[in-house]
Motif scaffolding. Sequence first.
Motif, PDB file in Angstrom:
ATOM      1  N   ILE A 188       0.886  -1.169   0.000  1.00 13.44           N
ATOM      2  CA  ILE A 188       0.000   0.000   0.000  1.00 13.44           C
ATOM      3  C   ILE A 188       0.922   1.216   0.000  1.00 13.44           C
ATOM      4  O   ILE A 188       1.740   1.377   0.922  1.00 13.44           O
ATOM      5  N   VAL A 189       0.821   2.018  -1.036  1.00 13.24           N
ATOM      6  CA  VAL A 189       1.748   3.154  -1.168  1.00 13.24           C
ATOM      7  C   VAL A 189       1.536   4.101   0.017  1.00 13.24           C
ATOM      8  O   VAL A 189       0.410   4.554   0.253  1.00 13.24           O
ATOM      9  N   PRO A 190       2.601   4.364   0.776  1.00 13.36           N
ATOM     10  CA  PRO A 190       2.423   5.218   1.957  1.00 13.36           C
ATOM     11  C   PRO A 190       2.497   6.710   1.626  1.00 13.36           C
ATOM     12  O   PRO A 190       3.168   7.104   0.669  1.00 13.36           O
ATOM     13  N   ALA A 191       1.830   7.509   2.446  1.00 18.78           N
ATOM     14  CA  ALA A 191       2.030   8.963   2.378  1.00 18.78           C
ATOM     15  C   ALA A 191       3.450   9.239   2.872  1.00 18.78           C
ATOM     16  O   ALA A 191       4.051   8.411   3.572  1.00 18.78           O
ATOM     17  N   LYS A 192       3.967  10.385   2.520  1.00 20.47           N
ATOM     18  CA  LYS A 192       5.318  10.747   2.991  1.00 20.47           C
ATOM     19  C   LYS A 192       5.149  11.661   4.198  1.00 20.47           C
ATOM     20  O   LYS A 192       4.682  12.797   4.062  1.00 20.47           O
ATOM     21  N   VAL A 193       5.505  11.122   5.373  1.00 23.00           N
ATOM     22  CA  VAL A 193       5.263  11.885   6.606  1.00 23.00           C
ATOM     23  C   VAL A 193       6.558  12.279   7.314  1.00 23.00           C
ATOM     24  O   VAL A 193       6.514  12.902   8.389  1.00 23.00           O
ATOM     25  N   ALA A 194       7.719  11.934   6.728  1.00 20.75           N
ATOM     26  CA  ALA A 194       8.989  12.259   7.398  1.00 20.75           C
ATOM     27  C   ALA A 194       9.111  13.770   7.612  1.00 20.75           C
ATOM     28  O   ALA A 194       8.731  14.553   6.752  1.00 20.75           O
ATOM     29  N   SER A 236       1.396   4.268  13.391  1.00 24.61           N
ATOM     30  CA  SER A 236       1.046   3.443  12.232  1.00 24.61           C
ATOM     31  C   SER A 236       0.709   4.301  11.017  1.00 24.61           C
ATOM     32  O   SER A 236      -0.017   5.293  11.119  1.00 24.61           O
ATOM     33  N   LEU A 237       1.267   3.909   9.871  1.00 19.90           N
ATOM     34  CA  LEU A 237       0.987   4.588   8.606  1.00 19.90           C
ATOM     35  C   LEU A 237       0.545   3.532   7.611  1.00 19.90           C
ATOM     36  O   LEU A 237       1.259   2.553   7.363  1.00 19.90           O
ATOM     37  N   ARG A 238      -0.653   3.692   7.088  1.00 22.89           N
ATOM     38  CA  ARG A 238      -1.149   2.757   6.061  1.00 22.89           C
ATOM     39  C   ARG A 238      -1.792   3.605   4.970  1.00 22.89           C
ATOM     40  O   ARG A 238      -2.883   4.159   5.163  1.00 22.89           O
ATOM     41  N   GLY A 239      -1.098   3.734   3.839  1.00 25.59           N
ATOM     42  CA  GLY A 239      -1.578   4.648   2.803  1.00 25.59           C
ATOM     43  C   GLY A 239      -1.529   6.057   3.342  1.00 25.59           C
ATOM     44  O   GLY A 239      -0.478   6.529   3.795  1.00 25.59           O
ATOM     45  N   ASP A 240      -2.696   6.741   3.362  1.00 23.84           N
ATOM     46  CA  ASP A 240      -2.721   8.103   3.933  1.00 23.84           C
ATOM     47  C   ASP A 240      -3.302   8.105   5.347  1.00 23.84           C
ATOM     48  O   ASP A 240      -3.544   9.163   5.930  1.00 23.84           O
ATOM     49  N   GLU A 241      -3.534   6.900   5.906  1.00 15.16           N
ATOM     50  CA  GLU A 241      -4.093   6.832   7.266  1.00 15.16           C
ATOM     51  C   GLU A 241      -2.962   6.780   8.276  1.00 15.16           C
ATOM     52  O   GLU A 241      -2.092   5.908   8.199  1.00 15.16           O
ATOM     53  N   PHE A 242      -3.015   7.710   9.227  1.00 16.49           N
ATOM     54  CA  PHE A 242      -1.922   7.840  10.186  1.00 16.49           C
ATOM     55  C   PHE A 242      -2.510   7.826  11.591  1.00 16.49           C
ATOM     56  O   PHE A 242      -3.488   8.518  11.869  1.00 16.49           O
ATOM     57  N   SER A 243      -1.938   7.019  12.480  1.00 21.67           N
ATOM     58  CA  SER A 243      -2.455   6.987  13.852  1.00 21.67           C
ATOM     59  C   SER A 243      -1.319   6.752  14.844  1.00 21.67           C
ATOM     60  O   SER A 243      -0.274   6.186  14.483  1.00 21.67           O
TER      61      SER A 243
END
Length: 292
Positions: A188-194, A236-243
Motif C-alpha cells: 500500500i503506497v504510503p504517504a510521505k510523513v517524514a 502506524s501509517l497505512r496509505g494516507d491513514e496515520f495513527s
Amino acid sequence: MKRNVMRAAWLVTALFLAAPVFALDIEKLKTGGPYVPTPQIVVDQMLKLAAVGEKDYVIDLGSGDGVIVLTAARQYKAAGMGIDIDPELVRQSNASAQKYGIADRVRFVQQDVFKADLGQATVLALYLLPAMMIDLRSKLFNELKPGVRVVSHDYHLGQWMPDDTIGFDVAEKEAITGVPRATLYKWIVPAKVAGSWQIKIAGGETYELALKQRFQAITEATARAGIRPLRPQAVSLRGDEFSFLLPDGRIVARFNGRVSGESMEGTVELPDGKAPVKWTATRIAGAAVVTE
Ligand SMILES: C[S@@+](CC[C@H](N)C(=O)[O-])C[C@H]1O[C@@H](n2cnc3c(N)ncnc32)[C@H](O)[C@@H]1O
C-alpha cells in the motif's frame, strides 16, 4: 512509369528489410521480460488481494494480452489501462476490450513502462522481471498516490517490504516457470510523513511531532509539548491513514487521521469518555524518506 516501378520495388525491399529490425528493436526494449501470461486463476487472486472494485482504475505495467485489466473490468466493473512495449500485444488487448464491450472503460497503450503516467491508478499490477522491479521502485514510490494498492506476481520490490504476501499451488505454472507455485505480493503506497509536524488539538494543547520514515515504516517518532518530551507509541501509517498513541502524564490520547500533502487532520480520543475532538497538523520541516 519505369521510375515509379523502381520506386515501388525499392519501397517493398526497404519495408522487407526494416521488418525484422523493428521486431528485434521491440525485443531489445522488453527490459521487463518476455510475454509470459499470468494464468487466469492467479489473475483472479491478484485482483482479490488488491480488493478491486468498480471505483478502481487498474494499471498493468507490461500488460501482455491484457488479461489483468480485462478481468478487472469484466468481473469487477473497474476501469483501467495496460501499457506494453509490444504493439501486437497492445492491438490484441484493445481488440479484446472491443469484443467484450468494455472499450469505453479500458484501453491499452504501446509505451515503455518508465514513461507511463501513473496518476490515475488506484491499483497497479506487475509481472515483470526482478531487475525491472527494482529499477521501477522509485517511480512507483514517488508517482503513485498514497493508498494505491500495488500487486505483483512472483517478484518483489527488494527493500520495500510488502504489506501482504500469499503463496499457493498453480499446477500450470510448472510448464512456464518450472515451479508449480505462485507468490503474490501487495504494497500500500504510503504517504510521505517524514519531518516535523505541529499538531493542534481543537481548543487545547499544541504538540510537536518528529518522524523518520523508511518506505512505509515509521522508524522513529518523538514528540514534545513545549519543552516536555513525550514518547509516541503504536505509530502506524497505512496509505494516507496515520495513527498513534500519545501518553502525556497519566492520560493516553489516541490520534487517528489522514495525511494530505503538508497537512493532516483527524480526531483524537481521550480516555475520559468525552466525545472525540478534532486535531490538525502542519508540516514545519520536511525530511527525506529513506528508500534503500
Ligand atoms: C511477463 S509478461 C506479463 C504480462 C501480463 N502483465 C500478465 O501478467 O499476464 C511481461 C510483459 O511486459 C512487457 N514489457 C517488457 N518490458 C517492457 C517495457 N520496458 N515497457 C513496456 N512493456 C514491457 C512484455 O512485452 C510482456 O508482455
